[in-house]
Design a protein around this motif. Structure first.
Motif, PDB file in Angstrom:
ATOM      1  N   SER A  76      30.655  79.051  24.010  1.00  0.00           N
ATOM      2  CA  SER A  76      29.740  79.990  24.440  1.00  0.00           C
ATOM      3  C   SER A  76      29.885  81.149  25.320  1.00  0.00           C
ATOM      4  O   SER A  76      29.479  82.329  25.343  1.00  0.00           O
ATOM      5  N   VAL A 125      23.666  85.019  25.680  1.00  0.00           N
ATOM      6  CA  VAL A 125      22.691  84.283  24.803  1.00  0.00           C
ATOM      7  C   VAL A 125      21.770  83.677  25.806  1.00  0.00           C
ATOM      8  O   VAL A 125      22.382  82.887  26.790  1.00  0.00           O
ATOM      9  N   GLN A 148      18.543  78.985  23.740  1.00  0.00           N
ATOM     10  CA  GLN A 148      19.357  79.245  22.474  1.00  0.00           C
ATOM     11  C   GLN A 148      20.489  78.405  22.481  1.00  0.00           C
ATOM     12  O   GLN A 148      20.970  77.886  21.491  1.00  0.00           O
ATOM     13  N   VAL A 186      19.723  74.656  22.224  1.00  0.00           N
ATOM     14  CA  VAL A 186      19.532  74.242  20.810  1.00  0.00           C
ATOM     15  C   VAL A 186      20.293  74.330  19.718  1.00  0.00           C
ATOM     16  O   VAL A 186      20.105  73.660  18.545  1.00  0.00           O
ATOM     17  N   SER A 187      21.475  75.257  20.030  1.00  0.00           N
ATOM     18  CA  SER A 187      22.668  75.350  19.122  1.00  0.00           C
ATOM     19  C   SER A 187      23.425  74.159  19.241  1.00  0.00           C
ATOM     20  O   SER A 187      24.182  73.830  20.124  1.00  0.00           O
ATOM     21  N   HIS A 214      24.961  78.140  14.142  1.00  0.00           N
ATOM     22  CA  HIS A 214      23.480  78.529  14.685  1.00  0.00           C
ATOM     23  C   HIS A 214      23.834  79.721  15.996  1.00  0.00           C
ATOM     24  O   HIS A 214      22.846  80.440  15.867  1.00  0.00           O
ATOM     25  N   PHE A 215      24.709  79.675  16.407  1.00  0.00           N
ATOM     26  CA  PHE A 215      25.029  81.029  17.132  1.00  0.00           C
ATOM     27  C   PHE A 215      25.332  82.182  16.284  1.00  0.00           C
ATOM     28  O   PHE A 215      24.964  83.132  16.739  1.00  0.00           O
ATOM     29  N   TYR A 258      21.819  83.381  15.171  1.00  0.00           N
ATOM     30  CA  TYR A 258      21.273  84.097  16.368  1.00  0.00           C
ATOM     31  C   TYR A 258      21.796  85.598  16.599  1.00  0.00           C
ATOM     32  O   TYR A 258      20.737  86.423  16.669  1.00  0.00           O
ATOM     33  N   TYR A 259      22.900  85.623  16.391  1.00  0.00           N
ATOM     34  CA  TYR A 259      23.455  87.051  16.554  1.00  0.00           C
ATOM     35  C   TYR A 259      22.966  87.989  15.566  1.00  0.00           C
ATOM     36  O   TYR A 259      22.718  89.199  15.695  1.00  0.00           O
ATOM     37  N   GLU A 287      18.919  88.562  16.197  1.00  0.00           N
ATOM     38  CA  GLU A 287      18.457  89.168  17.314  1.00  0.00           C
ATOM     39  C   GLU A 287      19.299  90.281  17.624  1.00  0.00           C
ATOM     40  O   GLU A 287      18.803  91.256  18.419  1.00  0.00           O
ATOM     41  N   ASP A 297       9.187  79.386  15.087  1.00  0.00           N
ATOM     42  CA  ASP A 297      10.328  79.294  16.198  1.00  0.00           C
ATOM     43  C   ASP A 297      10.016  77.805  17.045  1.00  0.00           C
ATOM     44  O   ASP A 297      10.927  77.421  17.689  1.00  0.00           O
TER      45      ASP A 297
END
Length: 241
Positions: free
Chosen positions: A140, A151, A155, A158-159, A164-165, A168-169, A172, A195
């Motif tokens: 990360s 990040v 996030q 929970v990733s 998952h990362f 998110y990218y 968001e 969410d």
């Protein structure tokens, strides 16, 4: 009968002379001390012509204390210069890249690089879980550094996988949603029920301004209709009475 006669004698007394304002001003003007330029004072001292202090403060020569006669710098300017120099020499650690990621292809390359740095293995499967918290932290950190975006801690917690990362990218950041974020606005944080899976969390979704105005107009019309009907009933009741 004896009569005693007392004689009163008026006493003689003196008062000080009262001067007017001009006489006071004239006396003050006579007491003014001569102001001599600093350069002239230095010349007199070097030539031995300086006056000897007689103990009377009015006999002392005063220096002309103008800014041009001072040597050196003001203390405020000197302190400011020292602080500016100290800040200039501090090495700030800019760990976020100035160049921001803007395509999914660039994101995939950074994900592979971060995984290799964290685990020492080659190209990962995006659905593969992190082996431990240390590798997840390294992953990360490098991901944020290379992409130029931070990040949130929630996030990261929970990733569980690189996928998952990536999700998110894409959702968001690459979607442009982050550019619309303004912390000063009350509705800057976009929350939705999807969410949060907990049953004790209830989120009221925002209603668009157009929808609010439409409902408000409908309510006003109903209120006016009720008022007209009530007024009509009152008039009819009055006529009957």
């Amino acid at each position: 009968m004896l009569k005693v006669q007392l004689q009163c004698v008026r006493g003689l007394h003196f008062t000080s002379r009262r001067n007017n304002f001009f006489s006071w001003f004239k006396s003050k003007k006579q007491q003014e001390v001569q102001v001599q330029d600093t350069k002239d004072v230095i010349k007199d001292i070097e030539s031995g012509k300086s006056q000897v202090d007689s103990g009377n403060p009015h006999d002392r020569t005063k220096l002309d204390l103008t800014p041009s006669n001072f040597i050196g710098q003001q203390s405020e300017d000197l302190e400011k210069g020292i602080r500016d120099q100290q800040v200039k020499n501090v090495e700030f650690n800019r760990w976020l890249s100035i160049k921001k990621v803007n395509t999914e292809k660039q994101l995939d390359a950074i994900l592979n690089e971060s995984w290799k740095l964290a685990t020492g293995n080659g190209t990962p499967s995006l659905d593969q879980s992190f082996p431990d918290l240390v590798s997840k932290f390294k992953f990360s950190k490098n991901l944020q550094s290379k992409t130029g975006y931070m990040v949130p801690d929630f996030q990261i917690t929970v990733s569980k996988t690189p996928q998952h990362f990536k999700d998110y990218y894409i959702k968001e950041i690459l979607s442009g949603k982050l550019l619309k974020f303004k912390e000063s606005e009350p509705n800057a944080i976009d929350l939705s029920e999807k969410d949060y899976g907990s049953p004790n969390v209830y989120i009221v979704n925002d209603i668009a301004t157009k929808e609010r105005n439409r409902k408000f107009g409908k309510i006003i019309k109903e209120v006016h209709a009720l008022e007209q009907e009530n007024l009509r009933n009152v008039v009819e009741g009055t006529k009957r009475g």
